[in-house]
Write an enzyme that holds these catalytic residues in place. Structure first.
Site, PDB file in Angstrom:
ATOM      1  N   ASP A  83      -0.206   5.229   0.834  1.00 36.91           N
ATOM      2  CA  ASP A  83      -0.471   6.240   1.858  1.00 36.91           C
ATOM      3  C   ASP A  83      -0.511   5.629   3.249  1.00 36.91           C
ATOM      4  O   ASP A  83      -1.305   4.729   3.529  1.00 36.91           O
ATOM      5  CB  ASP A  83      -1.799   6.946   1.574  1.00 36.91           C
ATOM      6  CG  ASP A  83      -1.752   7.795   0.314  1.00 36.91           C
ATOM      7  OD1 ASP A  83      -0.945   8.732   0.275  1.00 36.91           O
ATOM      8  OD2 ASP A  83      -2.513   7.508  -0.627  1.00 36.91           O
TER       9      ASP A  83
ATOM     10  N   ASP B  67       0.863  -1.173   0.000  1.00 39.60           N
ATOM     11  CA  ASP B  67       0.000   0.000   0.000  1.00 39.60           C
ATOM     12  C   ASP B  67       0.911   1.238   0.000  1.00 39.60           C
ATOM     13  O   ASP B  67       2.107   1.129   0.292  1.00 39.60           O
ATOM     14  CB  ASP B  67      -0.887  -0.016   1.251  1.00 39.60           C
ATOM     15  CG  ASP B  67      -1.674   1.259   1.424  1.00 39.60           C
ATOM     16  OD1 ASP B  67      -2.405   1.643   0.490  1.00 39.60           O
ATOM     17  OD2 ASP B  67      -1.555   1.889   2.496  1.00 39.60           O
TER      18      ASP B  67
END
Length: 231
Positions: free
Chosen positions: A20, A18
């Site tokens: 953010d 991932d």
């Protein structure tokens, strides 16, 4: 099958990152943009709404913001365009790596393990982030505006595995949010959670750590055989 077949060993077929809050400490920048938009609308975004927004797709984020401000009639597309423009400015001002993230990414790449960036952010924003993350750091990039269903739906992670040509059940996904964890679990990946702004409840099949500083290739490999270890 030969002993060298990567799918018969405990060696991950791929590591799916991932963005953010996992690789880069960008949630604080989202805080700035979201609060500025709320102020533009004459209100203040609540802590509960901000936490609910983390990890969601942009349209869902804007609906949460509008509802929190008591202005559900606002157009999510208009608010999203405002946020997109502002967050691009903030991203260009500089992104900071999460603790241990750069070292882990470099170690995974040095070991020759395929990597994917799997994010709910749109392609324009991701292109800016890649200036920090490195365009050669990932074999595949899956953005939120390039899939039909975003996290917590499994499609983003299933798409990454398909593009890499590896079985999802031999992949390790690294996430920080509830929606991201749900997406990776639904897809069938082993999951390492490193929560940032919002704590995560213990979840079957999820190995949770405070940061990536103690994560190495041995631990990532072990997750495939011991998904519940260390919860």
């Amino acid at each position: 099958m030969s002993l060298e077949d990567p799918y018969t060993s405990r060696h991950p077929a791929a590591i799916l990152f991932d963005m953010d809050g996992t690789l880069v400490d960008s949630e604080k920048l989202w805080d700035v943009a979201l609060q500025e938009l709320a102020e533009t609308y004459g209100g203040t975004l609540s802590d509960a709404a901000r936490k609910a927004i983390i990890g969601t797709a942009m349209a869902d984020s804007m609906r949460i913001l509008h509802d929190d401000l008591g202005q559900p009639e606002r157009d999510p597309a208009v608010s999203a365009a405002w946020i997109d423009a502002r967050i691009l400015e903030l991203f260009r001002s500089g992104l900071r790596w999460r603790p241990g993230a750069m070292a882990l990414l470099k170690a995974v790449r040095a070991a020759g393990i395929p990597t994917a960036l799997v994010t709910s952010s749109g392609r324009p924003l991701v292109e800016v982030a890649l200036e920090t993350l490195g365009r050669d750091s990932f074999d595949v990039v899956v953005c939120g505006d390039e899939v039909v269903a975003t996290k917590p739906h499994p499609e983003p992670y299933l798409t990454a595995a398909r593009l890499l040509g590896v079985p999802i059940e031999r992949c390790v996904a690294i996430e920080d949010s509830r929606t991201g964890v749900a997406s990776a679990l639904a897809a069938g990946a082993a999951v390492l959670a490193v929560p940032g702004e919002v704590p995560l409840a213990p979840t079957d099949g999820v190995h949770q750590l405070e940061s990536l500083t103690a994560v190495d290739l041995e631990l990532l490999a072990a997750l495939l055989g011991e998904p519940n270890a260390g919860r």
